[in-house]
Design an enzyme around this catalytic site. Sequence first.
Site, PDB file in Angstrom:
ATOM      1  N   CYS A  76     -24.134 -26.476  -7.671  1.00  0.00           N
ATOM      2  CA  CYS A  76     -25.186 -25.914  -7.426  1.00  0.00           C
ATOM      3  C   CYS A  76     -26.184 -26.780  -6.886  1.00  0.00           C
ATOM      4  CB  CYS A  76     -25.588 -24.861  -8.333  1.00  0.00           C
ATOM      5  SG  CYS A  76     -26.391 -23.715  -8.085  1.00  0.00           S
ATOM      6  N   HIS A  78     -21.522 -22.101 -10.917  1.00  0.00           N
ATOM      7  CA  HIS A  78     -21.774 -22.811 -12.012  1.00  0.00           C
ATOM      8  C   HIS A  78     -20.493 -22.708 -12.739  1.00  0.00           C
ATOM      9  CE1 HIS A  78     -26.119 -23.904 -12.798  1.00  0.00           C
ATOM     10  NE2 HIS A  78     -26.167 -22.895 -11.551  1.00  0.00           N
ATOM     11  N   GLU A  83     -19.444 -24.526 -15.323  1.00  0.00           N
ATOM     12  CA  GLU A  83     -19.220 -25.053 -17.004  1.00  0.00           C
ATOM     13  C   GLU A  83     -19.809 -23.610 -17.720  1.00  0.00           C
ATOM     14  OE1 GLU A  83     -21.652 -25.200 -14.532  1.00  0.00           O
ATOM     15  OE2 GLU A  83     -23.565 -25.067 -15.249  1.00  0.00           O
TER      16      GLU A  83
HETATM   17  N1  GLN Z   1     -31.951 -23.012  -6.095  1.00  0.00           N
HETATM   18  C1  GLN Z   1     -31.566 -24.436  -6.791  1.00  0.00           C
HETATM   19  C2  GLN Z   1     -31.846 -25.505  -6.009  1.00  0.00           C
HETATM   20  O1  GLN Z   1     -32.120 -25.303  -4.744  1.00  0.00           O
HETATM   21  C3  GLN Z   1     -30.269 -24.582  -7.271  1.00  0.00           C
HETATM   22  C4  GLN Z   1     -29.879 -23.244  -8.285  1.00  0.00           C
HETATM   23  C5  GLN Z   1     -29.023 -23.833  -9.428  1.00  0.00           C
HETATM   24  O2  GLN Z   1     -28.612 -25.175  -9.545  1.00  0.00           O
HETATM   25  N2  GLN Z   1     -28.561 -22.889 -10.143  1.00  0.00           N
HETATM   26  O3  GLN Z   1     -31.946 -26.571  -6.273  1.00  0.00           O
END
Ligand code: GLN
Length: 195
Positions: free
Chosen positions: A80, A171, A173
């Site tokens: 992410c 995610h 995890e």
């Molecule tokens: N929207 C976040 C970003 O731009 C990432 C979101 C996340 O890691 N769950 O960094």
Amino acid sequence: MMIRVGVLGLQGAVREHIRSIEACGAEAIVIKRAEQLEEIDGLIMPGGESTTMRRLIDRYDFMEPLREFAGKSKPIFGTCAGLILLAERIVGYDQPHLGVMDITVERNSFGRQKESFEADLDIAHVGENYNAVFIRAPHIVEAGENVEVLAKYNERIVLARQGSYLGCSFHPELTDDHRITEYFIKMVKEHKGLA
Ligand code: GLN
């Protein structure tokens, strides 16, 4: 020999990754100081907020040591926000962060009504029926020819690998399905010549 995997511990979903690494039988370390990078075989950059994480990377002098770590082709898994840190190109931004994967990512790209959702994925080398949790997730808009696409959701790339770098939109995890962490640990073992 025990595999040691670090989780960048500046911000975000750190504990959950530690649990997932341990569930896969490897040793897990929270990385709070750049010198600790020397103690580990692979690194996970967690989800959270990429701009905040970048600020902390700069404040705690992590950028140069992270580049060195990546330069030795030591395995790095970005999830992410971590995926955003890995990308060479970010839609709407002039500069990347770590910028080691030949991909373009777009932040928060699943729309407001889809702030967070779950999806069932089939993942190359990993398996089928993987329940992926997306939270304000980015996606990979474009991937270079040396990047292997491992999973897509609605025609969008959500998991990809380039050599010793692995990045995903979601995610891995947050559930008890540790298959993607296992896959990353296999990459770490291969890099160490143990698999
Ligand atoms: N929207 C976040 C970003 O731009 C990432 C979101 C996340 O890691 N769950 O960094």
